[in-house]
Design a protein around this motif. Sequence first.
Motif, PDB file in Angstrom:
ATOM      1  N   CYS A  36       0.837  -1.202   0.000  1.00 51.34           N
ATOM      2  CA  CYS A  36       0.000   0.000   0.000  1.00 51.34           C
ATOM      3  C   CYS A  36       0.876   1.258   0.000  1.00 51.34           C
ATOM      4  CB  CYS A  36      -0.907   0.014   1.238  1.00 51.34           C
ATOM      5  SG  CYS A  36      -1.797   1.569   1.430  1.00 51.34           S
TER       6      CYS A  36
ATOM      7  N   ARG B  32       0.086   4.197   0.788  1.00 49.77           N
ATOM      8  CA  ARG B  32      -0.219   5.100   1.901  1.00 49.77           C
ATOM      9  C   ARG B  32       0.355   4.611   3.219  1.00 49.77           C
ATOM     10  NH1 ARG B  32      -5.762   7.682   0.610  1.00 49.77           N
ATOM     11  NH2 ARG B  32      -5.078   9.080  -1.056  1.00 49.77           N
ATOM     12  N   CYS B  33       0.049   3.340   3.570  1.00 49.04           N
ATOM     13  CA  CYS B  33       0.428   2.891   4.907  1.00 49.04           C
ATOM     14  C   CYS B  33       1.466   1.768   4.883  1.00 49.04           C
ATOM     15  CB  CYS B  33      -0.807   2.443   5.689  1.00 49.04           C
ATOM     16  SG  CYS B  33      -1.465   0.863   5.134  1.00 49.04           S
TER      17      CYS B  33
ATOM     18  N   SER C 219       1.272  -1.181   4.129  1.00 51.11           N
ATOM     19  CA  SER C 219       0.796  -2.522   4.488  1.00 51.11           C
ATOM     20  C   SER C 219       0.918  -3.468   3.298  1.00 51.11           C
ATOM     21  CB  SER C 219      -0.668  -2.444   4.926  1.00 51.11           C
ATOM     22  OG  SER C 219      -1.234  -3.740   4.923  1.00 51.11           O
TER      23      SER C 219
ATOM     24  N   CYS D  63      -6.198  -1.737   0.014  1.00 50.42           N
ATOM     25  CA  CYS D  63      -5.452  -2.036   1.223  1.00 50.42           C
ATOM     26  C   CYS D  63      -6.425  -2.500   2.314  1.00 50.42           C
ATOM     27  CB  CYS D  63      -4.709  -0.786   1.681  1.00 50.42           C
ATOM     28  SG  CYS D  63      -3.896  -0.987   3.269  1.00 50.42           S
TER      29      CYS D  63
ATOM     30  N   CYS E 161      -5.850   0.276   5.558  1.00 56.00           N
ATOM     31  CA  CYS E 161      -6.353   1.659   5.495  1.00 56.00           C
ATOM     32  C   CYS E 161      -7.455   1.847   4.458  1.00 56.00           C
ATOM     33  CB  CYS E 161      -5.212   2.645   5.272  1.00 56.00           C
ATOM     34  SG  CYS E 161      -4.570   2.686   3.595  1.00 56.00           S
TER      35      CYS E 161
HETATM   36 ZN   LIG Z   1      -2.905   1.125   3.388  1.00 53.86          ZN
END
Ligand SMILES: [Zn+2]
Length: 298
Positions: A31, A33-34, A36, A50, A53
Amino acid sequence: MNLTELNGHYGTEDKCRELLKRLRWPEGVTCPRCKSKTVSRLFTQSKFECSDCRYQFSVMAGTVFNDSHLPLTQWFLATLLLCEAKKGMSACQIQRTVGLGSYKTAWYLCHRIRAAMKEASKPMLDGTVEMDETYVGGKNKGRGRVARLDNKEIVIGIRQRNGDLRFFHSADVKAGTLAQYIRENVSEDVDVIMTDDFSSYQFAMKRAGVEPKKHKTINHSGKVYVMGDVHTNSVESAFSLLKRGIMGTWHKISAKHLPAYLEEMEFRFNRRKRSDLFLDTLRHMVTAPVLTFKKLIT
Ligand SMILES: [Zn+2]
């Protein structure tokens, strides 16, 4: 990679996306963004979600491909053309060959590919290093340093013999400026640095802490171009490629975009013997940050 192979291996959007996915996330989809790794594929095939998130993203999100409406097959074709053209290729030519709707689309596409043709970290040059400067653009047909006042742009070239090349768009050829390029790009263990007899180099070496015995000059002002193994022909051959590129394919480039063109030339030149030039370029593109049209024109 040639056109036939490109068509065979990456002739559809799915195949292109699959390759980008492998290049962007060799260790598995992550991911953006995070970070993961618990990610599921959405049924549309072209997006991921994801599990942590809930961010939904495509392989192109947050890269130079971001928000592009062009088919990936056209991106791939333009990239191959830019990789294979030793002297570069104009946006106009790319527009015709790829079959793009407008010059603006082609221009923006070329700039995004070019923006990815950049090294994050460049190793210091070593062994026998040649350094020289040249002048590009401008209207004056004059040659050499006398022409530099007339709106020409200065390009500094540093090249390890049989090795890598570095190009820089420089504001001037003062000793302090040249010394900084030496400090930032040439190893302290360099065997020898070869330049012509322009006096700035003499002072620059001193400032950069290069021992006098490691600096060899060739007397260009006395019309001598090679003395034993003392010459700057390797860096000059790179300059001639650059100039043929600027005159023949880009026609005229603005000073603002010159550094990007220099990075492109350097990137391609330093990979000229590598068989993975195309894949490596795509890898850079899918890991390079977004370049918006607005940022490009302001
Ligand atoms: Zn994420």
